[in-house]
Design a protein around this motif. Structure first.
Motif, PDB file in Angstrom:
ATOM      1  N   ARG A  88      23.493  45.506 -36.807  1.00 58.70           N
ATOM      2  CA  ARG A  88      24.207  45.262 -35.545  1.00 58.70           C
ATOM      3  C   ARG A  88      24.259  43.768 -35.231  1.00 58.70           C
ATOM      4  NH1 ARG A  88      22.098  44.323 -30.892  1.00 58.70           N
ATOM      5  NH2 ARG A  88      20.088  45.240 -31.409  1.00 58.70           N
ATOM      6  N   GLU A  89      23.134  43.077 -35.408  1.00 60.52           N
ATOM      7  CA  GLU A  89      23.095  41.634 -35.136  1.00 60.52           C
ATOM      8  C   GLU A  89      23.995  40.855 -36.090  1.00 60.52           C
ATOM      9  OE1 GLU A  89      18.931  40.776 -35.364  1.00 60.52           O
ATOM     10  OE2 GLU A  89      18.528  41.549 -33.340  1.00 60.52           O
ATOM     11  N   LEU A  90      24.007  41.272 -37.354  1.00 62.48           N
ATOM     12  CA  LEU A  90      24.873  40.602 -38.319  1.00 62.48           C
ATOM     13  C   LEU A  90      26.351  40.828 -37.984  1.00 62.48           C
ATOM     14  CD1 LEU A  90      22.959  41.270 -41.648  1.00 62.48           C
ATOM     15  CD2 LEU A  90      23.314  39.061 -40.542  1.00 62.48           C
ATOM     16  N   ARG A  91      26.687  42.035 -37.571  1.00 62.69           N
ATOM     17  CA  ARG A  91      28.083  42.317 -37.186  1.00 62.69           C
ATOM     18  C   ARG A  91      28.494  41.473 -35.984  1.00 62.69           C
ATOM     19  NH1 ARG A  91      27.989  48.717 -38.276  1.00 62.69           N
ATOM     20  NH2 ARG A  91      28.507  48.581 -40.474  1.00 62.69           N
ATOM     21  N   GLU A  92      27.578  41.331 -35.022  1.00 63.72           N
ATOM     22  CA  GLU A  92      27.882  40.484 -33.862  1.00 63.72           C
ATOM     23  C   GLU A  92      28.087  39.034 -34.298  1.00 63.72           C
ATOM     24  OE1 GLU A  92      24.585  41.123 -31.244  1.00 63.72           O
ATOM     25  OE2 GLU A  92      25.263  43.129 -30.670  1.00 63.72           O
ATOM     26  N   GLU A  93      27.257  38.569 -35.227  1.00 60.59           N
ATOM     27  CA  GLU A  93      27.386  37.206 -35.732  1.00 60.59           C
ATOM     28  C   GLU A  93      28.704  37.032 -36.473  1.00 60.59           C
ATOM     29  OE1 GLU A  93      25.131  34.225 -38.871  1.00 60.59           O
ATOM     30  OE2 GLU A  93      24.031  35.938 -38.055  1.00 60.59           O
ATOM     31  N   ILE A  94      29.091  38.033 -37.260  1.00 58.75           N
ATOM     32  CA  ILE A  94      30.361  37.965 -37.993  1.00 58.75           C
ATOM     33  C   ILE A  94      31.534  37.895 -37.013  1.00 58.75           C
ATOM     34  CG2 ILE A  94      31.938  39.339 -39.424  1.00 58.75           C
ATOM     35  CD1 ILE A  94      29.432  40.226 -40.996  1.00 58.75           C
ATOM     36  N   MET A  95      31.489  38.726 -35.980  1.00 56.42           N
ATOM     37  CA  MET A  95      32.576  38.698 -34.991  1.00 56.42           C
ATOM     38  C   MET A  95      32.657  37.328 -34.320  1.00 56.42           C
ATOM     39  SD  MET A  95      32.480  42.506 -33.320  1.00 56.42           S
ATOM     40  CE  MET A  95      33.845  42.122 -32.248  1.00 56.42           C
ATOM     41  N   LEU A  96      31.511  36.746 -33.991  1.00 55.18           N
ATOM     42  CA  LEU A  96      31.482  35.421 -33.373  1.00 55.18           C
ATOM     43  C   LEU A  96      32.064  34.372 -34.317  1.00 55.18           C
ATOM     44  CD1 LEU A  96      30.459  33.568 -31.032  1.00 55.18           C
ATOM     45  CD2 LEU A  96      28.365  33.314 -32.366  1.00 55.18           C
ATOM     46  N   LEU A  97      31.678  34.414 -35.584  1.00 52.81           N
ATOM     47  CA  LEU A  97      32.193  33.455 -36.562  1.00 52.81           C
ATOM     48  C   LEU A  97      33.694  33.641 -36.780  1.00 52.81           C
ATOM     49  CD1 LEU A  97      29.273  33.512 -39.137  1.00 52.81           C
ATOM     50  CD2 LEU A  97      29.892  31.625 -37.626  1.00 52.81           C
ATOM     51  N   ARG A  98      34.137  34.887 -36.806  1.00 50.51           N
ATOM     52  CA  ARG A  98      35.575  35.139 -36.974  1.00 50.51           C
ATOM     53  C   ARG A  98      36.362  34.598 -35.786  1.00 50.51           C
ATOM     54  NH1 ARG A  98      35.400  41.168 -39.521  1.00 50.51           N
ATOM     55  NH2 ARG A  98      35.082  40.508 -41.661  1.00 50.51           N
ATOM     56  N   ARG A  99      35.804  34.782 -34.587  1.00 51.30           N
ATOM     57  CA  ARG A  99      36.483  34.240 -33.398  1.00 51.30           C
ATOM     58  C   ARG A  99      36.559  32.722 -33.466  1.00 51.30           C
ATOM     59  NH1 ARG A  99      33.192  36.404 -28.937  1.00 51.30           N
ATOM     60  NH2 ARG A  99      32.433  38.032 -30.270  1.00 51.30           N
ATOM     61  N   ARG A 100      35.482  32.109 -33.902  1.00 54.95           N
ATOM     62  CA  ARG A 100      35.480  30.650 -34.018  1.00 54.95           C
ATOM     63  C   ARG A 100      36.500  30.182 -35.062  1.00 54.95           C
ATOM     64  NH1 ARG A 100      29.139  28.878 -34.068  1.00 54.95           N
ATOM     65  NH2 ARG A 100      28.692  29.294 -31.874  1.00 54.95           N
ATOM     66  N   LEU A 101      36.532  30.886 -36.194  1.00 51.85           N
ATOM     67  CA  LEU A 101      37.468  30.490 -37.252  1.00 51.85           C
ATOM     68  C   LEU A 101      38.916  30.813 -36.873  1.00 51.85           C
ATOM     69  CD1 LEU A 101      35.550  31.518 -40.480  1.00 51.85           C
ATOM     70  CD2 LEU A 101      36.127  29.215 -39.733  1.00 51.85           C
ATOM     71  N   GLY A 102      39.120  31.895 -36.163  1.00 54.40           N
ATOM     72  CA  GLY A 102      40.470  32.318 -35.804  1.00 54.40           C
ATOM     73  C   GLY A 102      41.019  31.602 -34.591  1.00 54.40           C
TER      74      GLY A 102
ATOM     75  N   GLN B 297      28.883  30.816 -43.870  1.00 52.57           N
ATOM     76  CA  GLN B 297      27.966  31.654 -43.094  1.00 52.57           C
ATOM     77  C   GLN B 297      28.571  33.037 -42.879  1.00 52.57           C
ATOM     78  OE1 GLN B 297      26.784  29.864 -39.379  1.00 52.57           O
ATOM     79  NE2 GLN B 297      25.208  31.392 -38.997  1.00 52.57           N
ATOM     80  N   LEU B 298      29.870  33.106 -42.618  1.00 52.78           N
ATOM     81  CA  LEU B 298      30.559  34.378 -42.456  1.00 52.78           C
ATOM     82  C   LEU B 298      30.479  35.196 -43.743  1.00 52.78           C
ATOM     83  CD1 LEU B 298      32.378  36.270 -40.812  1.00 52.78           C
ATOM     84  CD2 LEU B 298      34.338  34.931 -41.598  1.00 52.78           C
ATOM     85  N   GLU B 299      30.728  34.570 -44.862  1.00 50.77           N
ATOM     86  CA  GLU B 299      30.666  35.269 -46.148  1.00 50.77           C
ATOM     87  C   GLU B 299      29.254  35.781 -46.432  1.00 50.77           C
ATOM     88  OE1 GLU B 299      32.283  32.896 -49.304  1.00 50.77           O
ATOM     89  OE2 GLU B 299      34.112  32.467 -48.154  1.00 50.77           O
ATOM     90  N   LYS B 300      28.245  34.977 -46.147  1.00 54.98           N
ATOM     91  CA  LYS B 300      26.857  35.396 -46.371  1.00 54.98           C
ATOM     92  C   LYS B 300      26.497  36.591 -45.497  1.00 54.98           C
ATOM     93  CE  LYS B 300      25.067  30.865 -47.740  1.00 54.98           C
ATOM     94  NZ  LYS B 300      24.227  29.726 -47.338  1.00 54.98           N
ATOM     95  N   SER B 301      26.906  36.546 -44.224  1.00 54.70           N
ATOM     96  CA  SER B 301      26.607  37.657 -43.312  1.00 54.70           C
ATOM     97  C   SER B 301      27.297  38.931 -43.758  1.00 54.70           C
ATOM     98  CB  SER B 301      27.035  37.306 -41.888  1.00 54.70           C
ATOM     99  OG  SER B 301      26.298  36.222 -41.393  1.00 54.70           O
ATOM    100  N   GLU B 302      28.562  38.813 -44.180  1.00 52.15           N
ATOM    101  CA  GLU B 302      29.281  40.001 -44.663  1.00 52.15           C
ATOM    102  C   GLU B 302      28.632  40.557 -45.922  1.00 52.15           C
ATOM    103  OE1 GLU B 302      33.271  38.436 -44.945  1.00 52.15           O
ATOM    104  OE2 GLU B 302      33.795  39.256 -42.982  1.00 52.15           O
ATOM    105  N   GLU B 303      28.166  39.676 -46.812  1.00 47.96           N
ATOM    106  CA  GLU B 303      27.493  40.112 -48.032  1.00 47.96           C
ATOM    107  C   GLU B 303      26.174  40.825 -47.704  1.00 47.96           C
ATOM    108  OE1 GLU B 303      26.859  40.954 -51.896  1.00 47.96           O
ATOM    109  OE2 GLU B 303      28.680  40.091 -51.033  1.00 47.96           O
TER     110      GLU B 303
END
Length: 190
Positions: A132-146, A163-169
């Motif tokens: 759950r924490e990783l998914r939240e981090e991914i969403m935050l990173l995607r928002r920043r990148l997008g 960092q996004l790629e590492k979290s998704e992995e």
């Protein structure tokens, strides 16, 4: 017998109910007294640190034994009374003077139950929390990148992408291990 004028099986059933309610009242009193309850005393296990001493005094660890096993009712309600739960008690009372003693007793019982303070926490698997924490981090990173990237230099953009790629992995690996465990269990059962 008293007011109910019960006899036979009804009388036996009423006695059993009263015994269970007395045991419940005793547990409520002990829990509401504010004493710390050890895990061993919560589950009714007797050892030198959690068993009550002579006269019902506290044990060596400072906790008192809660007798949940004295009644089926208290055993069923043990998690609700002293465990990880939010509990509500509804007291049925009567305004009639004929039931004055029962009403007073019920109100005392409810007041004592009101004194119990539980701290309910969400039971969450550590792996599920990490996912759950990783998914939240991914969403935050995607928002920043997008979003508006004009504030970031190329190095910061690359770091966020990495960092996004590492979290998704990590999430893929965690989910993959659960899927593998499920397949292994299914093959063992078949």
């Amino acid at each position: 017998q008293g007011k109910t004028e019960a006899t036979g099986d009804r009388l036996k059933e009423g006695c059993a109910i009263n015994k269970s309610l007395s045991a419940l009242g005793h547990c409520i009193t002990l829990i509401a007294s504010g004493e710390d309850i050890s895990e061993a005393s919560f589950y009714g296990e007797d050892d030198s640190t959690s068993a009550p001493k002579k006269g019902g005094k506290k044990g060596a660890s400072g906790s008192s034994h809660i007798p949940y096993r004295d009644s089926v009712l208290t055993w069923l309600l043990s998690e609700s009374l002293g465990g990880n739960a939010k509990t509500i008690m509804i007291a049925a009372i009567s305004p009639a003077d004929f039931n004055y003693q029962e009403t007073l007793s019920t109100l005392r019982y409810a007041w004592q139950a009101k004194q119990i303070k539980t701290r309910a926490v969400v039971n969450e698997d550590p792996n599920e929390r990490l996912i759950r924490e990783l998914r939240e981090e991914i969403m935050l990173l995607r928002r920043r990148l997008g979003g508006d990237l004009s504030n970031f230099d190329d190095k910061s953009k690359d770091m966020m992408s990495d960092q996004l790629e590492k979290s998704e992995e990590m999430i893929r690996n965690l989910n993959k291990s659960w899927e593998q465990r499920l397949k292994e269990t299914e093959t063992k059962l078949v």
